[in-house]
Design an enzyme around this catalytic site. Structure first.
Site, PDB file in Angstrom:
ATOM      1  CB  SER A 173       7.594   0.443  -6.925  1.00  0.00           C
ATOM      2  OG  SER A 173       6.713  -0.233  -6.137  1.00  0.00           O
ATOM      3  CD  GLU A 174       1.737   0.072  -7.162  1.00  0.00           C
ATOM      4  OE1 GLU A 174       1.842   0.678  -8.368  1.00  0.00           O
ATOM      5  OE2 GLU A 174       1.440  -1.032  -7.127  1.00  0.00           O
ATOM      6  N   GLY A 182       0.758  -1.384   0.074  1.00  0.00           N
ATOM      7  CA  GLY A 182       0.271  -0.092  -0.057  1.00  0.00           C
ATOM      8  C   GLY A 182       0.834   1.466   0.074  1.00  0.00           C
ATOM      9  CG  ASN A 183       1.432   3.016  -2.941  1.00  0.00           C
ATOM     10  OD1 ASN A 183       0.677   3.473  -3.760  1.00  0.00           O
ATOM     11  ND2 ASN A 183       2.058   1.797  -2.992  1.00  0.00           N
TER      12      ASN A 183
END
Length: 208
Positions: free
Chosen positions: A74-75, A29-30
């Site tokens: 990374s997202e 998650g982010n």
């Protein structure tokens, strides 16, 4: 405390809540928020959402150029593309709610049965599975939210991305999406295939 400090504090608070609610595990998650100057603050690479510190956020422009802070998640492309698609969005919550993922993986449409689920979410987009961090994931998710008919997109076999006009509103939609999935799951166990919140009552809520 600057406006950036306030937004990052809100993101840290919400991130911890998402872990406590079981909506994300480990370093999954982010989250992000749009800052006053048009850049975004997004959680850093490999961070655990329940132990976030202010210095673990990256500051990016919408082309993905880093202008400060830590190495981004990374997202990051998912966040920049969603902000470009939705100029009205000021925050994004990307988490991995288990009931949403289970229901959609098994081909069941998530229904909005209660007032809050219908009012705060009401509809959602969907993309098939794409590798996390990929252009395909970011661009297809953005296409699902671009016209404003949805604020939530389910990323197949992966998670959800939710936009809101504030950090709180994005998280509220995420919570209601997962709760709607749970109610749909239980309704199916009870043999119910089609109960939803009455459309005429939803129209009244939107016009009240």
């Amino acid at each position: 405390m600057t406006s950036t400090d306030v937004l990052i504090s809100q993101l840290i608070h919400i991130a911890g809540g998402a872990v406590r609610q079981g909506l994300v595990l480990g370093s999954g998650g982010n989250l992000s928020a749009r800052l006053e100057d048009g850049t975004i603050a997004v959680t850093g690479k490999g961070t655990w959402l329940d132990t976030l510190q202010p210095e673990q956020f990256a500051i990016l422009d919408l082309d993905g150029n880093q202008v400060g802070g830590a190495v981004p998640s990374s997202e990051w492309k998912l966040h920049t593309e969603l902000y470009k698609a939705r100029p009205d969005a000021n925050a994004i919550v990307h988490i991995h709610p288990q009931f949403v993922l289970l229901m959609t993986a098994l081909g069941h449409k998530i229904r909005f049965i209660t007032q809050d689920h219908a009012f705060y979410v009401g509809s959602y987009g969907y993309t098939k599975y794409y590798t996390n961090g990929s252009d395909e994931l970011a661009l297809t998710a953005a296409d699902q939210l671009r016209d404003g008919s949805h604020d939530v997109v389910v990323l197949g076999n992966h998670g959800i991305a939710v936009v809101g006009d504030s950090v709180e509103s994005a998280y509220r939609k995420a919570l209601n999406m997962e709760e709607a999935a749970k109610l749909t799951y239980h309704a199916l166990l009870l043999g119910d295939q089609d109960t939803v919140f009455p459309e005429e009552e939803l129209r009244k809520l939107h016009h009240s």
